[in-house]
Each structure stands twice: as C-alpha cells, then as structure tokens.
Design a protein around this motif. Structure first.
Motif, mmCIF file in Angstrom:
data_model
loop_
_atom_site.group_PDB
_atom_site.id
_atom_site.type_symbol
_atom_site.label_atom_id
_atom_site.label_comp_id
_atom_site.label_asym_id
_atom_site.label_seq_id
_atom_site.Cartn_x
_atom_site.Cartn_y
_atom_site.Cartn_z
ATOM 1 N N PRO A 135 -1.523 12.099 13.672
ATOM 2 C CA PRO A 135 -0.766 11.701 12.479
ATOM 3 C C PRO A 135 -0.933 10.230 12.065
ATOM 4 N N ARG A 136 -1.039 9.334 13.038
ATOM 5 C CA ARG A 136 -1.093 7.923 12.652
ATOM 6 C C ARG A 136 -2.512 7.343 12.714
ATOM 7 N N THR A 137 -3.499 8.178 12.468
ATOM 8 C CA THR A 137 -4.886 7.682 12.486
ATOM 9 C C THR A 137 -5.084 6.571 11.456
ATOM 10 N N TRP A 138 -4.459 6.712 10.291
ATOM 11 C CA TRP A 138 -4.605 5.679 9.249
ATOM 12 C C TRP A 138 -4.245 4.300 9.787
ATOM 13 N N CYS A 139 -3.240 4.266 10.673
ATOM 14 C CA CYS A 139 -2.761 2.975 11.191
ATOM 15 C C CYS A 139 -3.857 2.213 11.939
ATOM 16 N N THR A 140 -4.876 2.931 12.441
ATOM 17 C CA THR A 140 -5.940 2.236 13.174
ATOM 18 C C THR A 140 -6.878 1.479 12.228
ATOM 19 N N ILE A 141 -6.849 1.846 10.940
ATOM 20 C CA ILE A 141 -7.739 1.160 9.987
ATOM 21 C C ILE A 141 -6.963 0.553 8.816
ATOM 22 N N CYS A 142 -5.652 0.655 8.853
ATOM 23 C CA CYS A 142 -4.805 0.144 7.752
ATOM 24 C C CYS A 142 -5.009 -1.368 7.579
ATOM 25 N N PRO A 143 -5.259 -1.812 6.356
ATOM 26 C CA PRO A 143 -5.499 -3.246 6.156
ATOM 27 C C PRO A 143 -4.299 -4.124 6.540
ATOM 28 N N ILE A 144 -3.095 -3.590 6.357
ATOM 29 C CA ILE A 144 -1.909 -4.378 6.746
ATOM 30 C C ILE A 144 -1.945 -4.641 8.250
ATOM 31 N N SER A 145 -2.339 -3.622 9.007
ATOM 32 C CA SER A 145 -2.425 -3.767 10.460
ATOM 33 C C SER A 145 -3.548 -4.733 10.842
ATOM 34 N N THR A 146 -4.684 -4.600 10.167
ATOM 35 C CA THR A 146 -5.823 -5.474 10.485
ATOM 36 C C THR A 146 -5.479 -6.939 10.208
ATOM 37 N N TYR B 141 9.534 0.498 11.142
ATOM 38 C CA TYR B 141 10.072 0.813 9.817
ATOM 39 C C TYR B 141 9.114 1.466 8.820
ATOM 40 N N CYS B 142 7.830 1.344 8.984
ATOM 41 C CA CYS B 142 6.908 1.717 7.899
ATOM 42 C C CYS B 142 7.159 3.150 7.386
ATOM 43 N N PRO B 143 7.555 3.284 6.123
ATOM 44 C CA PRO B 143 7.838 4.621 5.572
ATOM 45 C C PRO B 143 6.597 5.484 5.435
ATOM 46 N N TRP C 260 7.302 -4.128 11.651
ATOM 47 C CA TRP C 260 7.245 -3.163 10.541
ATOM 48 C C TRP C 260 6.502 -1.899 10.974
ATOM 49 N N CYS C 261 5.316 -2.099 11.551
ATOM 50 C CA CYS C 261 4.493 -0.958 11.972
ATOM 51 C C CYS C 261 5.189 -0.172 13.085
ATOM 52 N N GLN C 262 5.817 -0.886 13.982
ATOM 53 C CA GLN C 262 6.407 -0.205 15.141
ATOM 54 C C GLN C 262 7.714 0.509 14.813
HETATM 55 S S1 SF4 Z 1 -0.577 0.227 10.177
HETATM 56 FE FE1 SF4 Z 1 -0.158 0.420 7.959
HETATM 57 S S2 SF4 Z 1 0.519 2.530 7.667
HETATM 58 FE FE2 SF4 Z 1 0.581 2.113 9.864
HETATM 59 S S3 SF4 Z 1 2.640 1.464 10.294
HETATM 60 FE FE3 SF4 Z 1 1.513 -0.412 9.872
HETATM 61 S S4 SF4 Z 1 1.691 -0.794 7.673
HETATM 62 FE FE4 SF4 Z 1 2.345 1.310 8.068
#
Ligand code: SF4
Length: 193
Positions: free
Chosen positions: A168-179, A53-55, A49-51
């Motif tokens: 641009p994808r700084t949020w992805c480093t702390i995104c709870p879905i990623s964690t 599709y994530c909108p 998803w992260c790699q």
């Molecule tokens: S880390 Fe979060 S915002 Fe980034 S791609 Fe994955 S789900 Fe989407």
C-alpha cells in the motif's frame, strides 16, 4: 467513528478531490499538504507527517491494505534506484511550470488553463463541474487551482496504482516530499556533527 482519529485522515484526501467539484479554488488546500510536512520536519527533526498524519498515505492503506495484487514489495530499481529521483525531477518540473504559467496568466500574457491534466500533458476528457459559483476570482488563482488539482490528482492516482500492484505505501518510497525531507534531515544531521 471508532479507533484512532488518525486512521480516518484518509477522508481528507477524498474531501480534497470532492471539493474540486464544488469549486476549484479549494485546490489551494493542496498547498497545506505540501507545506505541513516541512513544518513538522523543522519542528520535530523527523518525518512526523509521513509517520503519523499524511492523508494520502492513509488512503493508500485504507484502500489496499491486504488487497494488493502481488502483496510484494516493488522492485528495487523503483524504490531504491533512480525511481525517486525521476519522480523528484517530475515534481520540480511540475512546480516550475505551475509557477511560471501562473505568473504569465497574472501578467496577462496567456489565458488561464481551466482543465485538469494528468502527468502535465494529458487533458482529462471531461470538464470539472463547478457546483458553487464564487464570483470575482482572478484568472491566475483559478489557473493555479487547476494546476494544483492536476498535480495532486496525478500523484494520488500513481500512488493508488502502485499500492494496488505492490504494497500500500509503495508511493512513499519515491514520494518527492519524502525525498526532500530525507535530504533536509541529512543536512540537519551533518550540521550537528
Ligand atoms: S512519503 Fe509522501 S505520501 Fe508517503 S506519507 Fe510522506 S508525504 Fe505522504
């Protein structure tokens, strides 16, 4: 539209927020965004998803690719330190409040909260117009919709601010879905060994 169709998935994020103005019940689509990453994770054993599709990540890229203020990576205290655990804690508290308050509305112990809030506490100073009247929706479903919309709005705005300030994808480093995905992957790999 030209190019890879995945490059246009950012439109899904914009549509999500527009649909909230049509009727807030569409905010339930946010659950799809929360569940799909883990469906892919279970199926592929990687963060598909992260790699791909994530909108939301698509929106960050679309808006700020090559346009970030500093063009630099965020400080490591944010991306590699406690940042992701703080965001994960916020996310879990938010989910807890969302669940418990919805249950209380369902049981008639409190009124539905029909407002959008930023960071749980800050009520936006305007009411959401509801262009489409859908009759017969239970109070708890409307309450849950506003809470989901608020959570999606908060994380998207924070992600946009970080994308503007840094990469641009700084949020992805702390995104709870990623964690949570990383924790799950670690457990899967440990089981294999
Ligand atoms: S880390 Fe979060 S915002 Fe980034 S791609 Fe994955 S789900 Fe989407």
């Amino acid at each position: 539209m030209k190019g890879n169709w995945r490059d246009n998935l950012y439109i899904v994020t914009i549509l999500f927020f527009i649909l909230g103005f049509v009727n807030i019940i569409f905010a339930w689509l946010g659950f799809v965004c929360m569940i799909l990453p883990f469906v892919f994770l279970a199926k592929d054993k990687k963060k598909t998803w992260c790699q791909r599709y994530c909108p939301r990540a698509g929106l960050f890229r679309k808006v700020f690719n090559g346009r970030s203020l500093t063009g630099k990576a965020a400080p490591s205290w944010l991306t590699k330190g406690r940042g992701k655990w703080i965001v994960l804690t916020y996310f879990m508290i938010n989910l807890f409040i969302l669940t418990m308050s919805t249950v209380m509305v369902f049981k008639g112990r409190r009124e539905a909260m029909e407002t959008v809030r930023f960071l749980i506490a800050f009520k936006l100073p305007w009411d959401m117009p509801q262009l489409l009247n859908i009759g017969g929706l239970p109070n708890w479903a409307i309450h849950l919709s506003y809470r989901m919309y608020s959570m999606m709005l908060t994380t998207t705005v924070l992600g946009l601010i970080l994308a503007w300030l840094f990469l641009p994808r700084t949020w992805c480093t702390i995104c709870p879905i990623s964690t949570i995905s990383d924790i799950s992957l670690k457990k899967m790999n440990n089981k294999k060994q």
